[in-house]
Design an enzyme around this catalytic site. Structure first.
Site, short mmCIF file in Angstrom:
data_model
loop_
_atom_site.label_atom_id
_atom_site.label_comp_id
_atom_site.label_asym_id
_atom_site.label_seq_id
_atom_site.Cartn_x
_atom_site.Cartn_y
_atom_site.Cartn_z
N ASN A 83 0.84 -1.19 0.00
CA ASN A 83 0.00 0.00 0.00
C ASN A 83 0.88 1.25 0.00
OD1 ASN A 83 -2.34 1.66 0.19
ND2 ASN A 83 -3.37 0.07 1.36
N HIS A 113 24.27 1.72 11.05
CA HIS A 113 25.56 2.39 11.12
C HIS A 113 26.24 2.08 12.45
CE1 HIS A 113 24.16 4.67 7.67
NE2 HIS A 113 23.09 5.00 8.36
N GLY A 150 -0.21 -1.27 9.23
CA GLY A 150 0.19 0.10 8.91
C GLY A 150 1.21 0.66 9.87
N ALA A 168 -0.23 -3.02 13.55
CA ALA A 168 0.06 -1.65 13.15
C ALA A 168 0.94 -0.95 14.18
CB ALA A 168 -1.24 -0.87 12.95
N ARG A 174 13.32 -8.40 16.20
CA ARG A 174 13.78 -9.80 16.28
C ARG A 174 12.93 -10.66 15.37
NH1 ARG A 174 10.75 -13.15 19.73
NH2 ARG A 174 9.09 -12.08 20.83
N ARG A 191 -0.20 -13.98 20.47
CA ARG A 191 -0.89 -15.27 20.42
C ARG A 191 -0.52 -16.01 19.15
NH1 ARG A 191 -5.79 -15.06 17.19
NH2 ARG A 191 -6.45 -12.92 16.82
#
Length: 195
Positions: A83, A113, A150, A168, A174, A191
């Protein structure tokens, strides 16, 4: 070893290398053209994506605006949707499996960096200027049937398994195994995801 080879190997490399800058500028021009192409002009969008991306399967939909560093380090499987307003810093490979749904404002980073400024910039030149910032990279791998919500941010080196949903606004620092739903900052499993 070329600077590009160092980049893809995760070693410190020089972003100001001529080969890398040439590809960077090419990608910026291609993505500018993609973002300015008429919305219904699917033929021109396909042409640009074929030149820009490292590889892709069938049925890729990317809603502009879309932003990349090099473009040619991004690989999509089949049936993927990206999107609007997503940023993929593909200084290393970004590999996205089949049936990916990537919501607006998702950011995928492969570059990072050194935390020490002296290592990032090296010594100052006689005129007081610095060379390009030294950078390292790590690939990001996203499995099949993944939905990135999002505003999610994926940090360098993470692997997202199959059938994973990232909520979102999450900051993914990780790896996440198959069949999980995760969210938060830092992102954590909330979950299992029933398939």
């Amino acid at each position: 070893m070329t600077e590009r080879e160092k980049m893809l190997a995760g070693q410190l490399y020089d972003c100001g290398d001529t080969e890398l800058l040439t590809q960077w500028h090419k990608a910026k021009d291609l993505i500018r053209n993609y973002n300015q192409t008429d919305s219904a002009d699917s033929e021109e969008k396909e042409r640009i994506l074929n030149e820009l991306l490292g590889g892709r399967g069938k049925n890729l939909w990317i809603t502009p605006p879309f932003y990349v560093d090099y473009g040619n380090n991004i690989y999509f499987g089949n049936n993927c949707e990206v999107n609007m307003n997503c940023t993929f810093l593909d200084d290393n490979k970004i590999i996205i499996g089949n049936n990916a749904l990537i919501a607006p404002n998702v950011q995928i980073y492969t570059a990072f960096h050194p935390t020490n400024a002296a290592n990032r910039f090296g010594p100052a030149r006689e005129d007081g200027s610095f060379e390009f910032c030294k950078t390292q990279t790590a690939p990001v791998v996203i499995g099949d049937n993944v939905w990135l919500g999002g505003g999610a941010i994926l940090m360098p080196g993470v692997t997202i398994g199959n059938n994973v949903v990232i909520g979102a606004g999450s900051v993914v620092t990780r790896d996440f195994p198959d069949n999980t739903i995760a969210c938060g900052n830092p992102c954590r499993i909330i979950r299992k995801n029933d398939i």
